[in-house]
Design a protein around this motif. Structure first.
Motif, PDB file in Angstrom:
ATOM      1  N   PRO A  61      -9.822   4.972  -1.934  1.00 38.42           N
ATOM      2  CA  PRO A  61     -10.131   3.592  -2.355  1.00 38.42           C
ATOM      3  C   PRO A  61      -8.892   2.924  -2.951  1.00 38.42           C
ATOM      4  N   LEU A  62      -8.827   1.600  -2.848  1.00 38.13           N
ATOM      5  CA  LEU A  62      -7.720   0.863  -3.452  1.00 38.13           C
ATOM      6  C   LEU A  62      -7.702   1.093  -4.953  1.00 38.13           C
ATOM      7  N   ASP A  63      -6.506   1.250  -5.499  1.00 33.31           N
ATOM      8  CA  ASP A  63      -6.334   1.471  -6.929  1.00 33.31           C
ATOM      9  C   ASP A  63      -6.171   0.120  -7.621  1.00 33.31           C
ATOM     10  N   ASP A  64      -7.180  -0.305  -8.362  1.00 31.80           N
ATOM     11  CA  ASP A  64      -7.150  -1.613  -9.019  1.00 31.80           C
ATOM     12  C   ASP A  64      -6.132  -1.693 -10.149  1.00 31.80           C
ATOM     13  N   SER A  65      -5.615  -0.550 -10.597  1.00 33.00           N
ATOM     14  CA  SER A  65      -4.612  -0.568 -11.660  1.00 33.00           C
ATOM     15  C   SER A  65      -3.222  -0.870 -11.105  1.00 33.00           C
ATOM     16  N   LYS A  66      -3.109  -0.945  -9.780  1.00 31.25           N
ATOM     17  CA  LYS A  66      -1.828  -1.206  -9.147  1.00 31.25           C
ATOM     18  C   LYS A  66      -1.847  -2.551  -8.441  1.00 31.25           C
ATOM     19  N   ALA A  67      -0.674  -3.136  -8.249  1.00 29.05           N
ATOM     20  CA  ALA A  67      -0.553  -4.385  -7.495  1.00 29.05           C
ATOM     21  C   ALA A  67      -0.863  -4.115  -6.022  1.00 29.05           C
ATOM     22  N   PRO A  68      -1.297  -5.143  -5.289  1.00 29.22           N
ATOM     23  CA  PRO A  68      -1.582  -4.948  -3.857  1.00 29.22           C
ATOM     24  C   PRO A  68      -0.435  -4.323  -3.084  1.00 29.22           C
ATOM     25  N   ILE A  69       0.816  -4.718  -3.392  1.00 28.89           N
ATOM     26  CA  ILE A  69       1.945  -4.172  -2.649  1.00 28.89           C
ATOM     27  C   ILE A  69       2.094  -2.674  -2.897  1.00 28.89           C
ATOM     28  N   GLU A  70       1.729  -2.208  -4.078  1.00 32.00           N
ATOM     29  CA  GLU A  70       1.791  -0.772  -4.349  1.00 32.00           C
ATOM     30  C   GLU A  70       0.792  -0.014  -3.492  1.00 32.00           C
ATOM     31  N   ASN A  71      -0.398  -0.581  -3.330  1.00 30.40           N
ATOM     32  CA  ASN A  71      -1.391   0.043  -2.461  1.00 30.40           C
ATOM     33  C   ASN A  71      -0.937   0.035  -1.009  1.00 30.40           C
ATOM     34  N   VAL A  72      -0.363  -1.089  -0.558  1.00 32.19           N
ATOM     35  CA  VAL A  72       0.098  -1.206   0.827  1.00 32.19           C
ATOM     36  C   VAL A  72       1.152  -0.150   1.149  1.00 32.19           C
ATOM     37  N   LEU A  73       2.066   0.103   0.196  1.00 27.98           N
ATOM     38  CA  LEU A  73       3.216   0.973   0.449  1.00 27.98           C
ATOM     39  C   LEU A  73       2.996   2.429   0.031  1.00 27.98           C
ATOM     40  N   GLU A  74       1.801   2.774  -0.383  1.00 28.64           N
ATOM     41  CA  GLU A  74       1.538   4.123  -0.876  1.00 28.64           C
ATOM     42  C   GLU A  74       1.852   5.169   0.197  1.00 28.64           C
ATOM     43  N   LEU A  75       2.458   6.269  -0.224  1.00 30.65           N
ATOM     44  CA  LEU A  75       2.805   7.372   0.669  1.00 30.65           C
ATOM     45  C   LEU A  75       2.038   8.632   0.280  1.00 30.65           C
TER      46      LEU A  75
END
Length: 362
Positions: free
Chosen positions: A11-25
């Motif tokens: 699930p998307l991490d709401d504690s992070k900015a959208p770009i952090e979720n997009v670029l997650e590795l």
């Protein structure tokens, strides 16, 4: 049917900015110590051959930074787009530890799909504060562009906000024009991401509208008709960072941008109409048609990070792009990026294929 990620995305991490979720590795330890894959599906922009190039740039940077000591920061990366990335299958980022020195560290990263390299980059990191107490210093000043007054990003939309900030020397020669944008990540970027998250975000946005500067400098439309826009929309695959409303917004912005440029071009054409008409000879009409872009693809991309810890990507930044040269079916663009406080944080260059539609020969 192929999957766009190796593992099911969390699930998307709401504690992070959208770009952090997009670029997650996600590490892929079964393939090696320094192999990573995209955690979430990647965006295929309208009209592009493959995934958005900024994602490959940013995720390669993020993968490399995971292998470097904390007291080293990236100062340059040189990239080549080898093949179009397919958003329908996972990407694997293979990091090679080329050199670990006392002052500099070197890494290469290959992004691979189906066992073939689609993107490659070499990155250099320098030890923080290794320049000594005495240093030569100078930097180009930030243009006097007013920044939006809104204190924080509004929710929704893509991972970045982008605002056009005008064209300098709009009526001049293509090589003299400077195209300006304001942008920032929709945030805030989490403290857990550290300065590395801000660097990855900057790398991501650095590819936005970049090679398109060549076409803008010549006042050529990227989209010649609504039919082409619809074709690009149909080409969208796995737009993980855009929902249906976002896609409509992107297309609306593209249409508006084209309309503004079209009005400007038409005014110029009207001003020259009588002069051009008098020069036209019988049978020469086809030679005076307004040229159209037939192909525009990035070939290489370089980023020089001047102050890697002196900015926040979730605050407004100013970008100024110019194209000093185009020819042989290619174009070169240079971009300078400043932080909100005026610090020059990066200089980028990109060369790409920029070909015009050719008249069919009968």
């Amino acid at each position: 049917m192929a999957n766009s990620t190796l593992f099911d995305p969390p699930p998307l991490d709401d504690s992070k900015a959208p770009i952090e979720n997009v670029l997650e590795l996600t590490p892929v330890t079964d393939f090696g110590q320094d192999v990573f894959t995209n955690t979430r599906p990647l965006w295929h922009p309208p009209g592009a051959r493959g995934i958005y190039g900024g994602a490959a740039i940013a995720q390669s940077l993020s993968a490399a930074m995971r292998t470097v000591p904390a007291d080293f920061a990236v100062h340059s990366m040189h990239c080549y787009f080898v093949l179009a990335g397919d958003s329908a299958i996972p990407i694997f980022y293979h990091v090679e530890r080329v050199r670990d020195g006392r002052s500099f560290v070197t890494r290469t990263v290959q992004a691979r799909q189906r066992g073939r390299a689609i993107f490659t980059t070499t990155l250099s990191f320098s030890r923080v504060n290794s320049g000594g107490e005495k240093m030569l210093e100078h930097a180009v000043l930030k243009p006097g562009v007013p920044l939006p007054s809104s204190p924080s990003s509004e929710p929704g939309g893509g991972p970045f906000e982008v605002v056009k900030a005008g064209i300098v020397n709009r009526n001049g020669e293509p090589a003299d024009k400077k195209i300006r944008y304001l942008f920032r990540a929709r945030g805030p970027i989490s403290s857990a991401g550290g300065y590395q998250a801000h660097l990855s975000a900057l790398a991501y946005i650095s590819d936005s509208r970049f090679i398109g500067t060549v076409a803008q400098a010549h006042e050529l439309a990227r989209f010649a008709s609504p039919a082409e826009l619809r074709k690009f929309l149909n080409a969208l695959k796995n737009p993980s960072d855009l929902d249906d409303e976002d896609i409509k917004r992107v297309l609306a912005e593209l249409k508006e941008e084209e309309a503004v440029d079209l009005r400007h071009r038409l005014q110029g054409h009207l001003d020259r109409a009588e002069e051009e008409k008098s020069k036209l000879q019988p049978g020469a009409a086809n030679e005076n048609k307004t040229p159209q872009i037939g192909m525009m693809v990035s070939l290489d991309h370089s980023i020089y990070f001047h102050n890697p810890r002196a900015f926040r990507a979730d605050e407004w930044m100013v970008s100024e792009m110019e194209s000093p040269w185009a020819g042989e079916g290619r174009g070169l663009v240079i971009s300078k990026i400043w932080a909100r406080d005026g610090t020059l944080i990066a200089t980028c260059t990109q060369e790409g294929v920029v070909r015009l539609k050719q008249e069919s020969k009968i």
